[in-house]
Design a protein around this motif. Structure first.
Motif, PDB file in Angstrom:
ATOM      1  N   THR A   6       0.843  -1.194   0.000  1.00 35.34           N
ATOM      2  CA  THR A   6       0.000   0.000   0.000  1.00 35.34           C
ATOM      3  C   THR A   6       0.875   1.240   0.000  1.00 35.34           C
ATOM      4  OG1 THR A   6      -1.934   1.042   1.010  1.00 35.34           O
ATOM      5  CG2 THR A   6      -0.278   0.152   2.516  1.00 35.34           C
ATOM      6  N   HIS A   7       0.228   2.382  -0.227  1.00 35.51           N
ATOM      7  CA  HIS A   7       0.921   3.661  -0.323  1.00 35.51           C
ATOM      8  C   HIS A   7      -0.077   4.724   0.106  1.00 35.51           C
ATOM      9  CE1 HIS A   7       3.491   6.383  -3.209  1.00 35.51           C
ATOM     10  NE2 HIS A   7       3.760   6.611  -1.945  1.00 35.51           N
ATOM     11  N   VAL A   8       0.339   5.647   0.969  1.00 38.12           N
ATOM     12  CA  VAL A   8      -0.538   6.726   1.412  1.00 38.12           C
ATOM     13  C   VAL A   8       0.093   8.052   1.009  1.00 38.12           C
ATOM     14  CG1 VAL A   8      -1.722   7.800   3.358  1.00 38.12           C
ATOM     15  CG2 VAL A   8      -1.297   5.332   3.387  1.00 38.12           C
ATOM     16  N   ARG A  23      -3.270  -1.639   9.152  1.00 34.45           N
ATOM     17  CA  ARG A  23      -3.431  -3.053   9.499  1.00 34.45           C
ATOM     18  C   ARG A  23      -4.269  -3.754   8.453  1.00 34.45           C
ATOM     19  NH1 ARG A  23      -6.788  -0.657  13.321  1.00 34.45           N
ATOM     20  NH2 ARG A  23      -8.946  -1.348  13.165  1.00 34.45           N
ATOM     21  N   LEU A  24      -3.988  -5.023   8.279  1.00 36.35           N
ATOM     22  CA  LEU A  24      -4.708  -5.876   7.344  1.00 36.35           C
ATOM     23  C   LEU A  24      -5.576  -6.833   8.146  1.00 36.35           C
ATOM     24  CD1 LEU A  24      -5.182  -6.979   4.465  1.00 36.35           C
ATOM     25  CD2 LEU A  24      -3.223  -8.511   4.878  1.00 36.35           C
ATOM     26  N   GLU A  25      -6.859  -6.898   7.778  1.00 36.65           N
ATOM     27  CA  GLU A  25      -7.810  -7.772   8.468  1.00 36.65           C
ATOM     28  C   GLU A  25      -8.464  -8.729   7.480  1.00 36.65           C
ATOM     29  OE1 GLU A  25     -10.639  -5.109  10.237  1.00 36.65           O
ATOM     30  OE2 GLU A  25      -9.209  -4.392  11.738  1.00 36.65           O
ATOM     31  N   HIS A  26      -8.793  -9.905   7.976  1.00 36.10           N
ATOM     32  CA  HIS A  26      -9.502 -10.918   7.184  1.00 36.10           C
ATOM     33  C   HIS A  26     -10.349 -11.744   8.130  1.00 36.10           C
ATOM     34  CE1 HIS A  26     -10.320 -13.871   4.103  1.00 36.10           C
ATOM     35  NE2 HIS A  26      -9.753 -14.820   4.811  1.00 36.10           N
ATOM     36  N   GLU A  27     -11.644 -11.809   7.835  1.00 34.10           N
ATOM     37  CA  GLU A  27     -12.602 -12.585   8.640  1.00 34.10           C
ATOM     38  C   GLU A  27     -12.518 -12.223  10.123  1.00 34.10           C
ATOM     39  OE1 GLU A  27     -11.870 -16.685   7.611  1.00 34.10           O
ATOM     40  OE2 GLU A  27     -12.930 -16.447   5.698  1.00 34.10           O
ATOM     41  N   ILE A  56      -8.160  -3.213   4.635  1.00 33.97           N
ATOM     42  CA  ILE A  56      -6.991  -2.471   5.096  1.00 33.97           C
ATOM     43  C   ILE A  56      -7.534  -1.286   5.882  1.00 33.97           C
ATOM     44  CG2 ILE A  56      -4.933  -1.177   4.496  1.00 33.97           C
ATOM     45  CD1 ILE A  56      -4.833  -2.600   1.863  1.00 33.97           C
ATOM     46  N   VAL A  57      -7.065  -1.124   7.108  1.00 33.64           N
ATOM     47  CA  VAL A  57      -7.483  -0.021   7.958  1.00 33.64           C
ATOM     48  C   VAL A  57      -6.295   0.927   8.110  1.00 33.64           C
ATOM     49  CG1 VAL A  57      -8.404   0.647  10.200  1.00 33.64           C
ATOM     50  CG2 VAL A  57      -9.085  -1.548   9.180  1.00 33.64           C
ATOM     51  N   PHE A  58      -6.487   2.172   7.671  1.00 34.85           N
ATOM     52  CA  PHE A  58      -5.480   3.222   7.780  1.00 34.85           C
ATOM     53  C   PHE A  58      -5.904   4.128   8.931  1.00 34.85           C
ATOM     54  CE2 PHE A  58      -5.835   1.948   3.362  1.00 34.85           C
ATOM     55  CZ  PHE A  58      -4.524   1.829   2.937  1.00 34.85           C
ATOM     56  N   GLU A  59      -5.124   4.207   9.974  1.00 37.54           N
ATOM     57  CA  GLU A  59      -5.450   5.062  11.121  1.00 37.54           C
ATOM     58  C   GLU A  59      -4.894   6.458  10.847  1.00 37.54           C
ATOM     59  OE1 GLU A  59      -4.391   3.221  14.828  1.00 37.54           O
ATOM     60  OE2 GLU A  59      -5.005   1.261  14.078  1.00 37.54           O
ATOM     61  N   VAL A  60      -5.664   7.265  10.107  1.00 40.23           N
ATOM     62  CA  VAL A  60      -5.180   8.558   9.633  1.00 40.23           C
ATOM     63  C   VAL A  60      -5.344   9.689  10.639  1.00 40.23           C
ATOM     64  CG1 VAL A  60      -5.458   7.933   7.213  1.00 40.23           C
ATOM     65  CG2 VAL A  60      -7.360   9.022   8.427  1.00 40.23           C
ATOM     66  N   ASP A  61      -6.239   9.534  11.609  1.00 38.64           N
ATOM     67  CA  ASP A  61      -6.454  10.526  12.664  1.00 38.64           C
ATOM     68  C   ASP A  61      -6.645  11.932  12.106  1.00 38.64           C
ATOM     69  OD1 ASP A  61      -6.852  11.276  15.299  1.00 38.64           O
ATOM     70  OD2 ASP A  61      -4.739  11.742  15.621  1.00 38.64           O
ATOM     71  N   TYR A  65     -12.058  12.173   9.270  1.00 45.50           N
ATOM     72  CA  TYR A  65     -11.939  10.718   9.241  1.00 45.50           C
ATOM     73  C   TYR A  65     -10.872  10.261  10.228  1.00 45.50           C
ATOM     74  CZ  TYR A  65     -14.432  10.959   4.783  1.00 45.50           C
ATOM     75  OH  TYR A  65     -15.358  11.192   3.804  1.00 45.50           O
ATOM     76  N   PRO A  66     -11.254   9.553  11.291  1.00 43.38           N
ATOM     77  CA  PRO A  66     -10.242   9.013  12.190  1.00 43.38           C
ATOM     78  C   PRO A  66      -9.504   7.825  11.566  1.00 43.38           C
ATOM     79  CG  PRO A  66     -12.427   8.373  12.935  1.00 43.38           C
ATOM     80  CD  PRO A  66     -12.617   9.302  11.771  1.00 43.38           C
ATOM     81  N   GLU A  67     -10.220   7.121  10.682  1.00 41.67           N
ATOM     82  CA  GLU A  67      -9.609   6.012   9.966  1.00 41.67           C
ATOM     83  C   GLU A  67     -10.262   5.882   8.595  1.00 41.67           C
ATOM     84  OE1 GLU A  67     -10.281   2.602  12.510  1.00 41.67           O
ATOM     85  OE2 GLU A  67     -12.229   2.240  11.624  1.00 41.67           O
ATOM     86  N   VAL A  68      -9.520   5.272   7.691  1.00 43.71           N
ATOM     87  CA  VAL A  68     -10.029   4.964   6.358  1.00 43.71           C
ATOM     88  C   VAL A  68      -9.964   3.454   6.215  1.00 43.71           C
ATOM     89  CG1 VAL A  68      -9.581   5.151   3.889  1.00 43.71           C
ATOM     90  CG2 VAL A  68      -9.293   7.167   5.360  1.00 43.71           C
ATOM     91  N   VAL A  69     -11.076   2.859   5.826  1.00 37.59           N
ATOM     92  CA  VAL A  69     -11.145   1.413   5.651  1.00 37.59           C
ATOM     93  C   VAL A  69     -11.409   1.118   4.183  1.00 37.59           C
ATOM     94  CG1 VAL A  69     -12.328  -0.712   6.306  1.00 37.59           C
ATOM     95  CG2 VAL A  69     -12.042   1.129   7.987  1.00 37.59           C
ATOM     96  N   VAL A  70     -10.554   0.281   3.608  1.00 39.19           N
ATOM     97  CA  VAL A  70     -10.724  -0.130   2.226  1.00 39.19           C
ATOM     98  C   VAL A  70     -10.905  -1.646   2.211  1.00 39.19           C
ATOM     99  CG1 VAL A  70      -9.708  -0.220  -0.079  1.00 39.19           C
ATOM    100  CG2 VAL A  70      -9.302   1.771   1.387  1.00 39.19           C
ATOM    101  N   ALA A  71     -12.071  -2.074   1.773  1.00 34.83           N
ATOM    102  CA  ALA A  71     -12.330  -3.505   1.629  1.00 34.83           C
ATOM    103  C   ALA A  71     -12.054  -3.878   0.171  1.00 34.83           C
ATOM    104  CB  ALA A  71     -13.766  -3.829   1.995  1.00 34.83           C
TER     105      ALA A  71
END
Length: 98
Positions: A6-8, A23-27, A56-61, A65-71
């Motif tokens: 990823t890249h921000v 962080r990367l999440e699955h199930e 992918i959860v980006f904790e951008v604070d 947006y406190p976080e950005v979630v991309v499924a």
């Protein structure tokens, strides 16, 4: 198995977003955690990813947006997935990169 990076990019500042927790999440499980480097990248967030839906959860604070979630969905075993975001205080965008 598939790999992930990823890249921000901080559109307001016109430069990479350094030190963003990702962080990367699955199930419902956390598979990997890291922070963006000096170029705003996490070069190997996940490896050996089987077919399925991930987050992918980006904790951008940010101010809104406190976080950005991309499924996203892994559909091609063995493919590399690059999921970047372009971030500003009140908006973000994403795409499947290369």
């Amino acid at each position: 198995m598939s790999t992930l990076s990823t890249h921000v990019l901080d559109a307001e500042a016109g430069r990479p977003a350094v030190g963003v927790p990702v962080r990367l999440e699955h199930e419902g499980r956390v598979l990997a955690e890291d922070r963006t480097d000096d170029d705003g990248r996490v070069r190997a967030l996940g490896a050996d990813l089987p077919v399925g839906v991930y987050r992918i959860v980006f904790e951008v604070d940010g101010p809104f947006y406190p976080e950005v979630v991309v499924a996203f969905r892994v559909t091609e075993p063995g493919a590399h997935y690059h999921v970047p975001i372009l971030l500003s205080p009140f908006a973000f965008t994403t795409y499947r990169g290369s």
